[in-house]
Design an enzyme around this catalytic site. Structure first.
Site, PDB file in Angstrom:
ATOM      1  CD  GLN A  52      -2.995   0.873   0.054  1.00 52.96           C
ATOM      2  OE1 GLN A  52      -3.320  -0.251  -0.285  1.00 52.96           O
ATOM      3  NE2 GLN A  52      -3.438   1.951  -0.552  1.00 52.96           N
ATOM      4  CB  ALA A 107      -6.181   3.803   0.710  1.00 52.08           C
ATOM      5  CB  SER A 110      -6.075  -0.066   2.293  1.00 48.51           C
ATOM      6  OG  SER A 110      -6.769  -1.108   1.625  1.00 48.51           O
ATOM      7  CG  HIS A 164      -8.343  -4.590   0.309  1.00 50.26           C
ATOM      8  ND1 HIS A 164      -8.923  -5.759  -0.111  1.00 50.26           N
ATOM      9  CD2 HIS A 164      -9.114  -3.596  -0.181  1.00 50.26           C
ATOM     10  CE1 HIS A 164      -9.998  -5.486  -0.843  1.00 50.26           C
ATOM     11  NE2 HIS A 164     -10.136  -4.182  -0.896  1.00 50.26           N
ATOM     12  CG  ASP A 179     -12.196  -5.727  -3.441  1.00 48.75           C
ATOM     13  OD1 ASP A 179     -12.848  -5.214  -2.519  1.00 48.75           O
ATOM     14  OD2 ASP A 179     -11.113  -5.275  -3.848  1.00 48.75           O
ATOM     15  CD  GLU A 232     -14.876   0.603  -3.018  1.00 47.12           C
ATOM     16  OE1 GLU A 232     -14.551  -0.442  -2.410  1.00 47.12           O
ATOM     17  OE2 GLU A 232     -14.064   1.494  -3.311  1.00 47.12           O
ATOM     18  CG  HIS A 257     -14.540  -3.273   0.169  1.00 41.03           C
ATOM     19  ND1 HIS A 257     -13.186  -3.126  -0.042  1.00 41.03           N
ATOM     20  CD2 HIS A 257     -14.703  -3.302   1.516  1.00 41.03           C
ATOM     21  CE1 HIS A 257     -12.553  -3.075   1.126  1.00 41.03           C
ATOM     22  NE2 HIS A 257     -13.462  -3.187   2.097  1.00 41.03           N
TER      23      HIS A 257
END
Ligand SMILES: [Zn+2]
Length: 267
Positions: free
Chosen positions: A144, A165, A170, A172, A179, A229, A232
């Site tokens: 990231q 981000a 994030s 994630h 996702d 989203e 997500h």
């Protein structure tokens, strides 16, 4: 209710949170339509004591709150709340589901509890006629940071803040987000149109049964800081997921955040 309202000097860039990483994937991925998802800059007004929840303090470099429970399934990050620098989740594992990313790719990973729940959800979806695909899960802190810093170097700070981000912010990176998409319909891969497909509607109405929430719902951009989203999913466990689903709220609202426009409901 004498709570002090503070204005966080954060101009929210409304964007597709997963966009940048997706573009790194080999193959026939659709680039998210960035231009269409950037809405406008908004000022986010929050109450300090509520922002401070589960926080160990403010990061002097970023001005963001650092979360103090990164290993909890309740961990809560957004554009104002970051994971500790260098954080890596424990017990990352691969669920037995259909993936887009090749074997060995980090994007196939989630925390163990979330991966187990993902398997159950995908199996149930399959039984009910929808073949879901796991597109992008875990992302490392360093990954990231590279994405963000290269964007700053190439396009400037403002652009980077709009389209990437910041490292640590994030979802994630928590290992609790995935996702998802549906097999055989790449036109809706990480596109808002996924929400209008039968599979997308199934996800919206059933993810909570497995402990997942659609983290950035439609019409909640001013609260979450992200455009809609539908793909997500965030694992929060069954109890919180059911509550959030039944009340039609976001994780922000679950943790007691209040924003302009929601004041009337309080009185
Ligand atoms: Zn995502």
């Amino acid at each position: 209710m004498k709570k002090t309202l503070i204005t966080v000097g954060l101009l929210l860039a409304i964007l597709v949170g997963c966009a940048t990483e997706t573009n790194q994937v080999e193959g026939s991925f659709h680039s998210p339509k960035r231009g269409s998802t950037f809405v406008k800059k908004e000022k986010l007004v929050i109450r300090r004591e509520e922002t401070n929840i589960y926080s160990q303090g403010i990061d002097p470099e970023t001005g963001l709150y650092i979360v103090d429970n990164p290993d909890s399934i309740m961990v809560y990050v957004n554009k104002m709340r970051e994971l500790p620098e260098g954080y890596a989740p424990p017990d990352l594992t691969e669920a037995d589901v259909l993936y887009y990313a090749p074997v060995g790719d980090n994007r196939r990973l989630m925390r163990e509890e979330a991966a187990t729940a993902l398997e159950k959800m995908f199996q149930t979806a399959d039984q009910e006629g929808y073949t879901l695909v796991a597109v992008s899960g875990y992302r490392t802190y360093d990954r990231q940071r590279v994405i963000y810093e290269s964007n700053v170097a190439n396009n400037g700070q403002a652009h980077a803040d709009r389209y990437s981000a910041k490292p640590g912010t994030s979802e994630h990176q928590t290992g609790l987000a995935m996702d998802v998409s549906v097999q055989g319909n790449d036109a809706v891969l990480l596109e808002q149109g996924f929400g209008g497909t039968d599979a997308g509607m199934w996800v919206k109405e059933n993810a909570h049964r497995f402990g997942f929430i659609v983290r950035y719902p439609e019409g909640k951009t001013a609260i979450t800081g992200y455009s809609y989203e539908p793909w997500h999913l965030r694992y929060v466990g069954n109890e919180i997921a059911e509550d959030i689903y039944n009340r039609g709220i976001t994780l922000e609202e679950y943790f007691g955040f209040h924003y302009p426009g929601s004041e009337e409901e309080e009185n």
